[in-house]
Design a protein around this motif. Structure first.
Motif, PDB file in Angstrom:
ATOM      1  N   ILE A   1       0.879  -1.184   0.000  1.00 47.97           N
ATOM      2  CA  ILE A   1       0.000   0.000   0.000  1.00 47.97           C
ATOM      3  C   ILE A   1       0.909   1.224   0.000  1.00 47.97           C
ATOM      4  CG2 ILE A   1      -1.755   1.294   1.241  1.00 47.97           C
ATOM      5  CD1 ILE A   1      -2.794  -1.312   2.346  1.00 47.97           C
ATOM      6  N   LEU A   2       0.789   2.012  -1.061  1.00 50.15           N
ATOM      7  CA  LEU A   2       1.615   3.206  -1.214  1.00 50.15           C
ATOM      8  C   LEU A   2       0.727   4.442  -1.120  1.00 50.15           C
ATOM      9  CD1 LEU A   2       2.696   0.894  -3.464  1.00 50.15           C
ATOM     10  CD2 LEU A   2       4.551   2.559  -3.605  1.00 50.15           C
ATOM     11  N   LEU A   3       1.174   5.419  -0.389  1.00 53.97           N
ATOM     12  CA  LEU A   3       0.434   6.667  -0.188  1.00 53.97           C
ATOM     13  C   LEU A   3       1.309   7.839  -0.626  1.00 53.97           C
ATOM     14  CD1 LEU A   3      -2.087   8.087   0.919  1.00 53.97           C
ATOM     15  CD2 LEU A   3      -1.000   8.100   3.171  1.00 53.97           C
ATOM     16  N   ARG A   4       0.828   8.600  -1.573  1.00 56.30           N
ATOM     17  CA  ARG A   4       1.554   9.777  -2.049  1.00 56.30           C
ATOM     18  C   ARG A   4       0.524  10.851  -2.418  1.00 56.30           C
ATOM     19  NH1 ARG A   4       2.255   5.696  -5.868  1.00 56.30           N
ATOM     20  NH2 ARG A   4       1.278   6.063  -7.898  1.00 56.30           N
TER      21      ARG A   4
ATOM     22  N   ILE B   1      -3.131  10.074  -3.570  1.00 57.00           N
ATOM     23  CA  ILE B   1      -3.201   8.849  -4.362  1.00 57.00           C
ATOM     24  C   ILE B   1      -2.910   7.669  -3.442  1.00 57.00           C
ATOM     25  CG2 ILE B   1      -2.310   7.584  -6.349  1.00 57.00           C
ATOM     26  CD1 ILE B   1      -3.712  10.173  -7.086  1.00 57.00           C
ATOM     27  N   ILE B   2      -3.850   6.717  -3.418  1.00 54.36           N
ATOM     28  CA  ILE B   2      -3.663   5.474  -2.666  1.00 54.36           C
ATOM     29  C   ILE B   2      -3.509   4.351  -3.692  1.00 54.36           C
ATOM     30  CG2 ILE B   2      -4.641   3.903  -0.957  1.00 54.36           C
ATOM     31  CD1 ILE B   2      -6.413   6.254  -0.020  1.00 54.36           C
ATOM     32  N   GLU B   3      -2.376   3.662  -3.638  1.00 56.37           N
ATOM     33  CA  GLU B   3      -2.130   2.542  -4.559  1.00 56.37           C
ATOM     34  C   GLU B   3      -2.072   1.252  -3.768  1.00 56.37           C
ATOM     35  OE1 GLU B   3       1.145   0.868  -7.823  1.00 56.37           O
ATOM     36  OE2 GLU B   3       1.410   2.844  -6.875  1.00 56.37           O
ATOM     37  N   LEU B   4      -2.911   0.276  -4.162  1.00 61.93           N
ATOM     38  CA  LEU B   4      -2.917  -1.049  -3.552  1.00 61.93           C
ATOM     39  C   LEU B   4      -2.433  -2.033  -4.614  1.00 61.93           C
ATOM     40  CD1 LEU B   4      -5.777   0.527  -2.491  1.00 61.93           C
ATOM     41  CD2 LEU B   4      -5.625  -1.383  -0.896  1.00 61.93           C
ATOM     42  N   ARG B   5      -1.186  -2.500  -4.446  1.00 55.77           N
ATOM     43  CA  ARG B   5      -0.548  -3.321  -5.470  1.00 55.77           C
ATOM     44  C   ARG B   5      -0.277  -4.720  -4.922  1.00 55.77           C
ATOM     45  NH1 ARG B   5       4.713  -1.757  -9.183  1.00 55.77           N
ATOM     46  NH2 ARG B   5       4.996  -3.814 -10.148  1.00 55.77           N
TER      47      ARG B   5
ATOM     48  N   ARG C   1     -11.807   9.173  -7.780  1.00 59.30           N
ATOM     49  CA  ARG C   1     -11.666   8.403  -9.008  1.00 59.30           C
ATOM     50  C   ARG C   1     -10.884   7.138  -8.694  1.00 59.30           C
ATOM     51  NH1 ARG C   1      -8.299   8.728 -13.698  1.00 59.30           N
ATOM     52  NH2 ARG C   1      -6.947  10.181 -12.582  1.00 59.30           N
ATOM     53  N   VAL C   2     -11.260   6.031  -9.364  1.00 64.09           N
ATOM     54  CA  VAL C   2     -10.566   4.766  -9.167  1.00 64.09           C
ATOM     55  C   VAL C   2     -10.297   4.133 -10.529  1.00 64.09           C
ATOM     56  CG1 VAL C   2     -12.728   3.469  -8.914  1.00 64.09           C
ATOM     57  CG2 VAL C   2     -10.604   2.548  -7.947  1.00 64.09           C
TER      58      VAL C   2
ATOM     59  N   ILE D   1      -4.491  -1.206  -7.933  1.00 68.62           N
ATOM     60  CA  ILE D   1      -5.752  -0.446  -7.889  1.00 68.62           C
ATOM     61  C   ILE D   1      -5.420   0.933  -7.349  1.00 68.62           C
ATOM     62  CG2 ILE D   1      -8.082  -0.326  -6.972  1.00 68.62           C
ATOM     63  CD1 ILE D   1      -7.667  -2.666  -8.849  1.00 68.62           C
ATOM     64  N   MET D   2      -5.713   1.951  -8.162  1.00 64.89           N
ATOM     65  CA  MET D   2      -5.370   3.331  -7.821  1.00 64.89           C
ATOM     66  C   MET D   2      -6.625   4.081  -7.391  1.00 64.89           C
ATOM     67  SD  MET D   2      -2.191   2.992  -8.820  1.00 64.89           S
ATOM     68  CE  MET D   2      -1.554   4.664  -8.801  1.00 64.89           C
TER      69      MET D   2
END
Length: 475
Positions: free
Chosen positions: A395-398, A405-409, A455-456, A468-469
């Motif tokens: 989980i990346l948060l920037r 932006i939350i990225e779940l990779r 937005r996703v 998933i962004m």
């Protein structure tokens, strides 16, 4: 141009244009008459005729205010003659067709002409004596002894003065004709500027009533009519959108029934099979019976979850669920979500890591319960479709200048490029994973995120997994 100005101009035109045309024709008549007669016609000529008639009227009034016998007195005769001398007029008095006074030497034929002119009431033609034209004003008298008599007031006229009546008739006729013609033309133009747009609007409304919503309505005519056309066009567009939306909802409803029927059929069939196995004695040991009952319970829970997801999606789609937004520290919130999901992720042998790339604390407006459902749905998808023995979830948060932006990779098998645009559609799943879940998890997540004005989207990394962004506005 607005309708008020057009009305003012139309009404002004019906008066101004005839007056201008009449003045032009009057000037032309002056010019032509002057050229034909050899001398110019001036305004003084017509003013002189008016003065003559005024003098004649005064003379007539003076006579009628006295007894008829006064006209036989020399002093009164001289008074009348002096009064007419100012306009070069002549006086003629008769008694029983006998001349008793004449200011000019008229012959019997001349007197007969005057008598004839006096008997023809309403006639305006002058009497020509030699080279002079006289206008005749006749006053009939009855003397004391009953003898009839007449007083003739004679005024010489030149040609221009004699033609005054004809000129006035010409002016009147010209004004009336031009007034009528101008009214017809202005009324036609005015009505066309209104009736044509209204006719087109009526035709468009008739097409709409017949169900044809593709005919656009052009803005034309005056400002008020353009506004009416614009409102009708907006109504047509909204009605068309409404019909298309209704058709879309109808198609979605059919697809929904078809999809939910298909999805419910599998667990229901399993439940029926295990129940029949118990009833038929196939589960002939306590352990086997317990296993059958646990499977039945699991399938029932799947059906229950599927129905809950369906109801939630339907309410979100119809905007029937209100959002309770709170100012939230996004880093702290994501950590709490991960702590709640940690046991399930460990069971699925998935290692989780959190990377915060924010330079400072950031806050967003969240409905904490709804957004938690989004995170859980995405994590649940990662667990279900993880194809590797040791899964990883990052989980990346920037942030950007305006959003977070939350990225779940994950490092799963990934999503094909053909499936990528459709994974957030309801009931869309690849055939290989058809039996897993309700197919509404990501669709519900999309509805909730859009409810947050966010937005996703998804990014595929091939065989290395999927991201998933989620983009949310900063508070």
């Amino acid at each position: 141009m607005n309708l008020k100005k057009r009305l003012i101009l139309a009404n002004a035109s019906t008066v101004v244009i005839p007056m201008l045309i009449t003045v032009l024709i009057a000037l032309a008549a002056f010019f032509v008459s002057g050229k034909l007669s050899g001398h110019d016609i001036s305004f003084e000529d017509y003013q002189r005729l008016s003065q003559i008639k005024f003098e004649l009227l005064n003379s007539q009034t003076s006579i009628l205010q006295r007894t008829p016998e006064v006209v036989e007195e020399e002093r009164f005769q001289q008074h009348l003659q002096d009064q007419l001398a100012g306009i070069n007029g002549e006086l003629l008095i008769t008694k029983e067709e006998r001349v008793i006074f004449s200011s000019h030497d008229f012959s019997k034929i001349d007197v007969a002409k005057f008598l004839e002119a006096g008997n023809k009431t309403g006639r305006s033609e002058p009497v020509i004596i030699g080279d002079v034209s006289y206008t005749v004003q006749v006053i009939s008298l009855k003397f004391k002894e009953g003898s009839p008599g007449n007083v003739f007031l004679l005024v010489p006229l030149n040609r221009s003065t004699a033609n005054l009546t004809s000129f006035l008739v010409l002016i009147c006729v010209t004004f009336i004709l031009t007034f009528m013609l101008t009214n017809i033309v202005v009324s036609y133009q005015f009505s066309r500027s209104i009736l044509k747009p209204l006719h087109n609007l009526q035709s468009a409304a008739a097409e709409i009533s017949r169900g044809n919503l593709d005919r656009s309505i052009v803005e034309e005519g005056d400002q008020e009519i353009q506004a009416l056309c614009r409102d009708f066009e907006l109504m047509r567009i909204k009605l068309k959108d409404s019909v298309h939306t209704q058709l879309k909802y109808e198609d979605n409803r059919k697809m929904l029934i078809s999809s939910i029927s298909h999805d419910l059929k599998t667990p229901v069939t399993s439940i029926k099979g295990y129940v029949e196995g118990i009833l038929d004695g196939i589960a002939n040991t306590p352990d086997k019976t317990e296993r059958y009952l646990k499977t039945i319970d699991l399938k029932a829970r799947q059906i229950d979850q599927m129905i809950d997801d369906l109801l939630l999606y339907a309410k979100l789609d119809l905007n029937q669920i209100p959002f309770n937004f709170e100012r939230t520290d996004i880093e702290e919130y994501l950590m709490l979500c991960l702590l709640e999901s940690e046991p399930e992720l460990e069971t699925s042998n998935i290692k989780v890591s959190f990377h915060n790339e924010l330079r400072q604390k950031q806050h967003v407006l969240l409905d904490r319960e709804r957004m938690k459902r989004v995170i859980m749905n995405i994590l649940d998808n990662s667990c279900k479709y993880m194809s590797k023995n040791e899964g990883e979830l990052k989980i990346l948060l920037r942030d950007t200048s305006t959003s977070l932006i939350i990225e779940l990779r994950d490092n799963g098998s990934g999503i094909s490029e053909g499936d990528l645009p459709y994974i957030f559609d309801r009931f869309y799943r690849s055939d290989a994973a058809r039996s897993k879940g309700s197919g509404l998890g990501l669709a519900i997540a999309k509805q909730i995120i859009e409810g947050h004005q966010g937005r996703v989207w998804a990014v595929s990394h091939g065989e290395e997994g999927t991201s998933i962004m989620i983009s949310l506005s900063k508070a």
